[in-house]
Design a protein around this motif. Sequence first.
Motif, PDB file in Angstrom:
ATOM      1  N   TYR A   1     -11.545 -13.792  -1.839  1.00 22.25           N
ATOM      2  CA  TYR A   1     -12.231 -14.376  -0.687  1.00 22.25           C
ATOM      3  C   TYR A   1     -13.523 -14.983  -1.252  1.00 22.25           C
ATOM      4  CZ  TYR A   1     -13.849 -14.749   4.146  1.00 22.25           C
ATOM      5  OH  TYR A   1     -14.271 -15.232   5.364  1.00 22.25           O
ATOM      6  N   PRO A   2     -14.014 -16.089  -0.702  1.00 22.88           N
ATOM      7  CA  PRO A   2     -15.230 -16.697  -1.267  1.00 22.88           C
ATOM      8  C   PRO A   2     -16.393 -15.714  -1.383  1.00 22.88           C
ATOM      9  CG  PRO A   2     -14.247 -18.149   0.366  1.00 22.88           C
ATOM     10  CD  PRO A   2     -13.488 -16.862   0.435  1.00 22.88           C
ATOM     11  N   LYS A   3     -17.100 -15.792  -2.499  1.00 19.14           N
ATOM     12  CA  LYS A   3     -18.296 -14.986  -2.779  1.00 19.14           C
ATOM     13  C   LYS A   3     -17.987 -13.492  -2.924  1.00 19.14           C
ATOM     14  CE  LYS A   3     -21.527 -16.697  -3.464  1.00 19.14           C
ATOM     15  NZ  LYS A   3     -21.921 -17.314  -4.761  1.00 19.14           N
ATOM     16  N   ALA A   4     -16.834 -13.217  -3.539  1.00 21.41           N
ATOM     17  CA  ALA A   4     -16.450 -11.821  -3.778  1.00 21.41           C
ATOM     18  C   ALA A   4     -16.412 -11.496  -5.268  1.00 21.41           C
ATOM     19  CB  ALA A   4     -15.086 -11.545  -3.143  1.00 21.41           C
ATOM     20  N   GLY A   5     -17.114 -12.290  -6.071  1.00 22.77           N
ATOM     21  CA  GLY A   5     -17.135 -12.039  -7.503  1.00 22.77           C
ATOM     22  C   GLY A   5     -16.216 -12.957  -8.289  1.00 22.77           C
ATOM     23  N   THR A   6     -15.918 -14.116  -7.718  1.00 17.58           N
ATOM     24  CA  THR A   6     -14.990 -15.061  -8.337  1.00 17.58           C
ATOM     25  C   THR A   6     -15.470 -15.513  -9.708  1.00 17.58           C
ATOM     26  OG1 THR A   6     -14.858 -15.926  -6.073  1.00 17.58           O
ATOM     27  CG2 THR A   6     -13.499 -17.004  -7.759  1.00 17.58           C
ATOM     28  N   THR A   7     -16.663 -16.070  -9.765  1.00 18.75           N
ATOM     29  CA  THR A   7     -17.189 -16.626 -11.015  1.00 18.75           C
ATOM     30  C   THR A   7     -17.349 -15.530 -12.066  1.00 18.75           C
ATOM     31  OG1 THR A   7     -18.344 -18.310  -9.728  1.00 18.75           O
ATOM     32  CG2 THR A   7     -19.044 -18.027 -12.015  1.00 18.75           C
ATOM     33  N   TRP A   8     -17.771 -14.380 -11.637  1.00 18.24           N
ATOM     34  CA  TRP A   8     -17.914 -13.222 -12.529  1.00 18.24           C
ATOM     35  C   TRP A   8     -16.568 -12.876 -13.167  1.00 18.24           C
ATOM     36  CZ3 TRP A   8     -19.277  -7.700 -10.347  1.00 18.24           C
ATOM     37  CH2 TRP A   8     -19.625  -6.862 -11.410  1.00 18.24           C
TER      38      TRP A   8
ATOM     39  N   ILE B   1      -4.775 -12.081 -10.405  1.00 16.54           N
ATOM     40  CA  ILE B   1      -5.885 -11.119 -10.326  1.00 16.54           C
ATOM     41  C   ILE B   1      -6.592 -11.346  -8.997  1.00 16.54           C
ATOM     42  CG2 ILE B   1      -8.106 -10.423 -11.309  1.00 16.54           C
ATOM     43  CD1 ILE B   1      -6.938 -11.650 -14.019  1.00 16.54           C
ATOM     44  N   TYR B   2      -6.657 -10.309  -8.175  1.00 14.21           N
ATOM     45  CA  TYR B   2      -7.357 -10.406  -6.892  1.00 14.21           C
ATOM     46  C   TYR B   2      -8.570  -9.481  -6.913  1.00 14.21           C
ATOM     47  CZ  TYR B   2      -8.331 -10.686  -1.908  1.00 14.21           C
ATOM     48  OH  TYR B   2      -8.955 -10.908  -0.701  1.00 14.21           O
ATOM     49  N   VAL B   3      -9.712  -9.992  -6.462  1.00  7.30           N
ATOM     50  CA  VAL B   3     -10.933  -9.175  -6.389  1.00  7.30           C
ATOM     51  C   VAL B   3     -11.435  -9.161  -4.950  1.00  7.30           C
ATOM     52  CG1 VAL B   3     -13.256  -8.790  -7.299  1.00  7.30           C
ATOM     53  CG2 VAL B   3     -11.514  -9.839  -8.756  1.00  7.30           C
ATOM     54  N   ALA B   4     -11.690  -7.972  -4.431  1.00  6.45           N
ATOM     55  CA  ALA B   4     -12.199  -7.788  -3.072  1.00  6.45           C
ATOM     56  C   ALA B   4     -13.606  -7.195  -3.119  1.00  6.45           C
ATOM     57  CB  ALA B   4     -11.269  -6.875  -2.278  1.00  6.45           C
ATOM     58  N   ARG B   5     -14.443  -7.617  -2.183  1.00  6.31           N
ATOM     59  CA  ARG B   5     -15.830  -7.135  -2.088  1.00  6.31           C
ATOM     60  C   ARG B   5     -16.071  -6.581  -0.694  1.00  6.31           C
ATOM     61  NH1 ARG B   5     -21.166 -10.989  -3.234  1.00  6.31           N
ATOM     62  NH2 ARG B   5     -22.654  -9.277  -3.624  1.00  6.31           N
ATOM     63  N   ASN B   6     -16.922  -5.576  -0.588  1.00  7.08           N
ATOM     64  CA  ASN B   6     -17.161  -5.009   0.747  1.00  7.08           C
ATOM     65  C   ASN B   6     -17.666  -6.116   1.679  1.00  7.08           C
ATOM     66  OD1 ASN B   6     -20.079  -4.625   1.762  1.00  7.08           O
ATOM     67  ND2 ASN B   6     -20.276  -4.006  -0.388  1.00  7.08           N
ATOM     68  N   PRO B   7     -17.208  -6.103   2.945  1.00  9.75           N
ATOM     69  CA  PRO B   7     -17.431  -7.249   3.827  1.00  9.75           C
ATOM     70  C   PRO B   7     -18.880  -7.501   4.217  1.00  9.75           C
ATOM     71  CG  PRO B   7     -16.505  -5.412   5.052  1.00  9.75           C
ATOM     72  CD  PRO B   7     -16.437  -5.043   3.605  1.00  9.75           C
ATOM     73  N   LYS B   8     -19.711  -6.477   4.208  1.00 10.02           N
ATOM     74  CA  LYS B   8     -21.105  -6.690   4.599  1.00 10.02           C
ATOM     75  C   LYS B   8     -21.844  -7.507   3.543  1.00 10.02           C
ATOM     76  CE  LYS B   8     -21.334  -2.508   7.448  1.00 10.02           C
ATOM     77  NZ  LYS B   8     -21.990  -1.206   7.686  1.00 10.02           N
TER      78      LYS B   8
END
Length: 302
Positions: free
Chosen positions: A53-60, A133-140
Amino acid sequence: MTLNRMEELKCDGTERITVDYVKGILQPTPTCDNWDQIWDFQARPDDLLICTYPKAGTTWTQEIVDFILNDGDVGRTQRAPTHVRFPFIEWVIPSIGSGLEQANAMPSPRTLKTHLPFQLLPPSFLEKNCKIIYVARNPKDNLVSYYHFHRMNKALPAPGTWEEYFESFLTGKVCWGSWHDHVKGWWEARDQHRILYLFYEDLKMKPKHEIRKLGEFIGKKLDDNVLDKIAYHTSFDVMKQNPMANYSTVPTEVMDHSVSPFMRKGAVGDWRNHFTVAQNERFDEDYQRKMAGTSLTFHFQF
């Protein structure tokens, strides 16, 4: 265009990209206009796809993967900016180009990027059994980061006020759709396909452990020296100063880092500096309802 939003999109005084829907998911209009070609994209069996999802650590994640593929060689990872090294398959910006065209012109093996929810993934990725590879970040924290990204990125609609954007995020009326549906869709698909599902917060808490896991999935055994090197060069503070990773090479008319830097904080728990008590209570209620029945769990702070 089905949304009458031209005036809204100019509310911060700059020309903004318009938006429309693809199968119920909000997308920048150039993506919608090219959707048939995107859906028909031909993956190759040795493609490696990074999805978030956008801004969930993509570039990292892209930077970590590039270091793994290049055995920790710093010079190789600095051969070009992130968006050149990793074609963004559904993205079209006139001044930058088409991710689709870029991907089609790239020799194998390719490393690619998408923000698409699982149901919009071009079918050839699954047909060719590609590694994903899927990366998820907490929604807040994801919400806060996405809000600031909207502020600085003119290739997205203007976010409006924090209060307005908070509502848009909760209802899924943002580009790439509902966070809840996105993370759940990929979570449910992970056992049927070659998907490595990772969490942003784990990458922050135990980077070397997660980098090693990524290496194993990709098929690279990393010795401790290479692992240490990758962990260092992909740390937030080092990447923030790296012009090949911090998007500072993108024209200012697309990304204005003076409004908010592309790499802003990279922290876990920054949402506490933005959410009111009432917003937090409302968010938690909404989260419990939408995430009921899933085994997905997130760290909201350390």
